[in-house]
Design a protein around this motif. Structure first.
Motif, PDB file in Angstrom:
ATOM      1  N   SER A 430      -2.244  -9.929  -3.700  1.00 37.41           N
ATOM      2  CA  SER A 430      -2.064 -10.157  -2.269  1.00 37.41           C
ATOM      3  C   SER A 430      -2.144  -8.877  -1.451  1.00 37.41           C
ATOM      4  N   ALA A 431      -1.442  -7.830  -1.877  1.00 34.35           N
ATOM      5  CA  ALA A 431      -1.434  -6.582  -1.107  1.00 34.35           C
ATOM      6  C   ALA A 431      -2.815  -5.944  -1.088  1.00 34.35           C
ATOM      7  N   GLN A 432      -3.482  -5.952  -2.240  1.00 38.48           N
ATOM      8  CA  GLN A 432      -4.815  -5.357  -2.312  1.00 38.48           C
ATOM      9  C   GLN A 432      -5.802  -6.153  -1.455  1.00 38.48           C
ATOM     10  N   ALA A 433      -5.656  -7.469  -1.464  1.00 38.30           N
ATOM     11  CA  ALA A 433      -6.557  -8.309  -0.669  1.00 38.30           C
ATOM     12  C   ALA A 433      -6.357  -8.073   0.822  1.00 38.30           C
ATOM     13  N   TYR A 434      -5.094  -7.885   1.230  1.00 38.79           N
ATOM     14  CA  TYR A 434      -4.867  -7.675   2.657  1.00 38.79           C
ATOM     15  C   TYR A 434      -5.394  -6.314   3.093  1.00 38.79           C
ATOM     16  N   LEU A 435      -5.173  -5.275   2.291  1.00 41.71           N
ATOM     17  CA  LEU A 435      -5.760  -3.980   2.609  1.00 41.71           C
ATOM     18  C   LEU A 435      -7.279  -4.101   2.695  1.00 41.71           C
ATOM     19  N   HIS A 436      -7.872  -4.846   1.787  1.00 42.85           N
ATOM     20  CA  HIS A 436      -9.322  -5.064   1.782  1.00 42.85           C
ATOM     21  C   HIS A 436      -9.776  -5.662   3.113  1.00 42.85           C
ATOM     22  N   SER A 437      -8.976  -6.581   3.650  1.00 42.83           N
ATOM     23  CA  SER A 437      -9.378  -7.281   4.877  1.00 42.83           C
ATOM     24  C   SER A 437      -9.227  -6.416   6.119  1.00 42.83           C
ATOM     25  N   VAL A 438      -8.307  -5.445   6.107  1.00 43.62           N
ATOM     26  CA  VAL A 438      -8.080  -4.619   7.301  1.00 43.62           C
ATOM     27  C   VAL A 438      -8.755  -3.257   7.208  1.00 43.62           C
ATOM     28  N   SER A 439      -9.379  -2.949   6.086  1.00 40.17           N
ATOM     29  CA  SER A 439      -9.958  -1.625   5.902  1.00 40.17           C
ATOM     30  C   SER A 439     -11.179  -1.413   6.781  1.00 40.17           C
ATOM     31  N   VAL A 440     -11.285  -0.217   7.328  1.00 39.89           N
ATOM     32  CA  VAL A 440     -12.506   0.180   8.029  1.00 39.89           C
ATOM     33  C   VAL A 440     -13.619   0.391   7.015  1.00 39.89           C
ATOM     34  N   LEU A 441     -13.311   1.135   5.973  1.00 39.93           N
ATOM     35  CA  LEU A 441     -14.201   1.278   4.826  1.00 39.93           C
ATOM     36  C   LEU A 441     -13.435   0.788   3.605  1.00 39.93           C
ATOM     37  N   ARG A 442     -13.964  -0.202   2.933  1.00 37.25           N
ATOM     38  CA  ARG A 442     -13.277  -0.758   1.775  1.00 37.25           C
ATOM     39  C   ARG A 442     -13.389   0.186   0.586  1.00 37.25           C
ATOM     40  N   ALA A 443     -12.627  -0.116  -0.452  1.00 38.41           N
ATOM     41  CA  ALA A 443     -12.508   0.818  -1.574  1.00 38.41           C
ATOM     42  C   ALA A 443     -13.868   1.187  -2.164  1.00 38.41           C
ATOM     43  N   ASP A 444     -14.752   0.185  -2.341  1.00 36.71           N
ATOM     44  CA  ASP A 444     -16.066   0.485  -2.908  1.00 36.71           C
ATOM     45  C   ASP A 444     -16.916   1.304  -1.938  1.00 36.71           C
ATOM     46  N   GLU A 445     -16.732   1.088  -0.637  1.00 42.82           N
ATOM     47  CA  GLU A 445     -17.470   1.872   0.360  1.00 42.82           C
ATOM     48  C   GLU A 445     -16.967   3.304   0.413  1.00 42.82           C
ATOM     49  N   ARG A 446     -15.665   3.495   0.300  1.00 39.36           N
ATOM     50  CA  ARG A 446     -15.132   4.859   0.267  1.00 39.36           C
ATOM     51  C   ARG A 446     -15.570   5.586  -0.999  1.00 39.36           C
ATOM     52  N   GLU A 447     -15.649   4.856  -2.081  1.00 37.55           N
ATOM     53  CA  GLU A 447     -16.102   5.443  -3.342  1.00 37.55           C
ATOM     54  C   GLU A 447     -17.512   6.012  -3.194  1.00 37.55           C
ATOM     55  N   ARG A 448     -18.389   5.295  -2.488  1.00 44.08           N
ATOM     56  CA  ARG A 448     -19.757   5.782  -2.269  1.00 44.08           C
ATOM     57  C   ARG A 448     -19.799   6.916  -1.244  1.00 44.08           C
ATOM     58  N   LEU A 449     -18.898   6.883  -0.262  1.00 43.28           N
ATOM     59  CA  LEU A 449     -18.927   7.876   0.806  1.00 43.28           C
ATOM     60  C   LEU A 449     -18.412   9.241   0.351  1.00 43.28           C
ATOM     61  N   TYR A 450     -17.370   9.255  -0.472  1.00 45.72           N
ATOM     62  CA  TYR A 450     -16.719  10.519  -0.822  1.00 45.72           C
ATOM     63  C   TYR A 450     -17.581  11.336  -1.790  1.00 45.72           C
ATOM     64  N   SER A 451     -17.488  12.646  -1.639  1.00 46.18           N
ATOM     65  CA  SER A 451     -18.156  13.553  -2.575  1.00 46.18           C
ATOM     66  C   SER A 451     -17.376  13.610  -3.884  1.00 46.18           C
ATOM     67  N   ALA A 452     -18.033  14.080  -4.925  1.00 44.68           N
ATOM     68  CA  ALA A 452     -17.372  14.192  -6.232  1.00 44.68           C
ATOM     69  C   ALA A 452     -16.196  15.163  -6.138  1.00 44.68           C
ATOM     70  N   GLY A 453     -16.367  16.249  -5.397  1.00 45.86           N
ATOM     71  CA  GLY A 453     -15.292  17.223  -5.263  1.00 45.86           C
ATOM     72  C   GLY A 453     -14.075  16.655  -4.553  1.00 45.86           C
ATOM     73  N   PHE A 454     -14.312  15.845  -3.510  1.00 43.51           N
ATOM     74  CA  PHE A 454     -13.175  15.272  -2.791  1.00 43.51           C
ATOM     75  C   PHE A 454     -12.457  14.238  -3.655  1.00 43.51           C
ATOM     76  N   LYS A 455     -13.174  13.489  -4.449  1.00 39.54           N
ATOM     77  CA  LYS A 455     -12.527  12.531  -5.349  1.00 39.54           C
ATOM     78  C   LYS A 455     -11.603  13.252  -6.317  1.00 39.54           C
ATOM     79  N   ARG A 456     -11.998  14.423  -6.751  1.00 40.64           N
ATOM     80  CA  ARG A 456     -11.121  15.190  -7.643  1.00 40.64           C
ATOM     81  C   ARG A 456      -9.860  15.630  -6.901  1.00 40.64           C
ATOM     82  N   GLN A 457     -10.010  16.009  -5.634  1.00 38.55           N
ATOM     83  CA  GLN A 457      -8.831  16.384  -4.852  1.00 38.55           C
ATOM     84  C   GLN A 457      -7.846  15.223  -4.721  1.00 38.55           C
ATOM     85  N   LEU A 458      -8.361  14.009  -4.601  1.00 42.29           N
ATOM     86  CA  LEU A 458      -7.489  12.841  -4.458  1.00 42.29           C
ATOM     87  C   LEU A 458      -6.703  12.563  -5.733  1.00 42.29           C
TER      88      LEU A 458
END
Length: 645
Positions: A430-458
């Motif tokens: 439920s929580a993941q689905a609601y975040l999915h619905s309100v996200s500007v960029l969803r998790a898969d979209e952020r995964e494509r947007l972020y650089s490899a270096g920034f993903k390591r920082q996270l």
């Protein structure tokens, strides 16, 4: 309504520079243009910028108790201050003013930290008790008023209404927090308690923070209030309608106390219309109402505002905003201090600008969607929850997860064929689905947007961690109550309240929100969810209650929202700026993004192949924030001070 600031030495009693204190206080002069004052003593400095609203003659701050041992700087309004004044006078306290600020001082003396339970209103304050050697910070229950703070390397604690108070201090290092960047690109704002910079924090709504001289570190803020969804009120629909009207009328009446001109926003939506209708019910004088319309009919609802204005014979003012009103990007980047992606900040800024020409205080309908169940996403979530509860997660995750991956993103297709998001949501809890619905960029979209270096920082951090933390504290498994709770903790405070506070204060306008009265919120949380959403009708109880007071065309028309034509802006007049900003050296040097993905998003949107308007605006506002960050926030003042701490 005001701006507050302060410095506190946790380690000793060093003398703070009056010039420094004055400078960091004055950087938020827009919040209080009428008066400014400071209080300094060994180890402590407090500043205040005043917008005079109540007790114009003697309400200047900082304010003190009888012997000067307790001092406060306060931003907000205490709506029950008259009753508290009577009670405190009976206890022997002597008042020097007629202001609600002094009530908090004496309430602290009478009840200590428990004074917060007696206060009804919107507030953020810092209070120093010299006898106890404690600094006490508190924020109102719904987070209407802001409070930021940080511990500096030399042991100084700094706090203020806006983040610019913190960043203006020469000793604060403006180092961007990668976790805050992740939250921003997920939801479009940096959620409480995090700030965009490491080491700076927002005091969460309904929380307090007690600092005592000699502490080695800042303790965790403590909650003094939270909403609990019991949903166990056996009240009938008819009785609930009557009680709701009574409670909203009372909340509005409390917020009509003012020594300066007062009015209301009137957008033509249900919430602001209900507030105006209640104002007419409890106040016999002619109401000033303010609205803006758009020259693009797809975004213009001014005719519905006019219906309400005509019905109640308000003194109505309307300004028409052009559909090319996009020149506020840099202004908003400075005003919000950290990246903020809600494009409705543009019309909100304009309506506050227009309202200030007529009034100093304006009532708004903010909070109605969250409390009464008005968002379309709530109804979609309820429908998805039925499917999620019918099938175990172990079955849903592989089946719908696979469908979500292979189904194309069909922005161009009729809504019934845009199933990708639904398939993805059905694979989540439920929580993941609601975040999915309100996200500007969803998790898969952020995964494509972020650089490899920034993903390591996270380091594996995701905004989902924040949502799950709140969901665990919600104390309910009711589908609607859960997402309402999540919105109270994230969207309402991080987006709506931030947007309105900064836009109002930019024009020295106080905005009051009667639909966020905490006693009203507590009562609504006892009502069954079926009274809030019935079938496809959101805000069911609110609409039924206001049928005698508002036209059916206002109550039951499709929700329009306070939006701007982002997609056409980014393909038209903002196209060149978008390309230069997002594909230029500033975003590349930041190191957060995959440049190929940025180019792809810009190309696909501007060609009309995809609608990336919300993500591109989010990126554009982030670039504007980076540009602002390159400029010292207080260059002129810092040069004049000539000190490092």
């Amino acid at each position: 309504m005001c701006g507050i600031s302060g410095l506190f030495d946790l380690r000793g009693k060093r003398a703070f520079s009056p010039a420094l204190m004055s400078a960091i206080n004055d950087i938020q002069a827009h919040r209080g243009p009428d008066e400014a004052d400071l209080h300094l003593e060994p180890g402590l400095a407090m500043g205040h910028r005043r917008l005079s609203v109540i007790d114009l003659a003697t309400g200047i701050q900082p304010q003190f108790n009888e012997d000067g041992s307790v001092v406060i700087v306060f931003n907000g309004e205490i709506y029950n201050y008259r009753e508290l004044t009577t009670e405190l006078k009976a206890l022997g306290h002597v008042f020097k003013t007629r202001s609600d600020t002094e009530v908090i001082v004496h309430a602290w003396e009478a009840w200590g930290e428990d004074c917060l339970h007696r206060l009804r209103g919107m507030f953020a304050f810092g209070l120093w008790d010299r006898n106890q050697q404690v600094l006490f910070l508190a924020r109102d229950r719904m987070g209407v008023k802001p409070m930021h703070y940080a511990l500096l390397p030399d042991g100084s604690f700094v706090f203020g209404s806006e983040l610019k108070v913190i960043t203006a201090h020469p000793a604060f290092a403006r180092k961007i927090d990668p976790l805050a960047v992740e939250e921003y690109f997920a939801v479009g704002y940096v959620a409480d308690p995090r700030c965009i910079y490491e080491g700076a924090f927002k005091l969460p709504p309904g929380h307090k923070l007690l600092l005592r001289r000699g502490m080695e570190r800042i303790p965790a803020p403590q909650a003094y209030w939270d909403v609990r969804f019991t949903l166990d009120n056996p009240i009938s629909l008819q009785d609930a309608q009557a009680e709701l009207l009574q409670r909203i009328d009372e909340s509005v009446r409390l917020r009509l106390v003012s020594d300066v001109p007062l009015g209301a926003f009137l957008s033509g939506g249900v919430d602001s219309s209900a507030v105006v209708a209640s104002m007419a019910q409890v106040d016999g004088s002619r109401i000033k109402t303010c609205a803006i319309g758009f020259d693009d009919p797809r975004f213009n609802e001014s005719q519905f505002a006019q219906m309400v204005a005509d019905r109640y014979r308000t003194d109505h003012s309307l300004d028409i905003v052009g559909s090319d009103d996009f020149d506020l990007i840099d202004t908003l980047a400075w005003l919000y201090d950290e990246p903020f992606a809600d494009s409705s900040a543009v019309p909100t800024y304009r309506v506050c600008q227009m309202a200030r020409k007529h009034v100093t205080v304006a009532l708004s309908g903010d909070g109605g969607d969250e409390s009464f169940g008005g968002y379309r996403r709530y109804r979609l979530h309820l429908a998805e929850e039925k499917a999620r509860r019918a099938l175990p997660l172990g079955l849903r995750r592989p089946v719908f997860g696979a469908l979500g991956k292979i189904y194309p993103k069909a922005d161009w297709a009729p809504r019934v064929l845009r199933a990708k998001t639904t398939f993805q949501a059905l694979a989540f809890d439920s929580a993941q689905a609601y975040l999915h619905s309100v996200s500007v960029l969803r998790a898969d979209e952020r995964e494509r947007l972020y650089s490899a270096g920034f993903k390591r920082q996270l380091g594996g951090y995701s905004a989902l961690d924040m949502f799950r933390t709140h969901a665990e504290r919600a104390g309910t498994d009711d589908p609607l109550a859960l997402v309402q709770y999540l919105d109270y903790k994230t969207w309402l405070v991080g987006d709506i309240n931030t947007k309105v506070d900064r836009a109002g204060m930019a024009h020295s306008l106080e905005v009051r929100e009667p639909l966020m009265d905490h006693q009203l919120i507590e009562w609504l949380a006892t009502l069954p969810s079926a009274l809030k959403i019935q079938g496809q009708e959101g805000k069911y109880l609110l609409k039924k209650a206001f049928e005698p007071r508002l036209p059916a065309d206002v109550l039951y028309r499709p929700k329009m929202g306070f939006s701007v034509p982002l997609a056409s802006w980014l393909r038209g007049p903002l196209a060149e700026r978008t390309r230069e900003a997002l594909l230029g050296p500033r975003m590349a040097d930041a190191g957060y993004f995959d440049p190929d993905q940025l180019r792809s998003m810009v190309r696909q949107h501007q060609s009309g192949q995809r609608d990336f308007s919300a993500p591109l605006w989010t990126l554009l506002m982030f670039e504007a924030f980076l540009r602002q960050q390159e400029r010292p926030p207080m260059a002129e003042q810092a040069a004049a001070i000539g000190v490092a701490a």
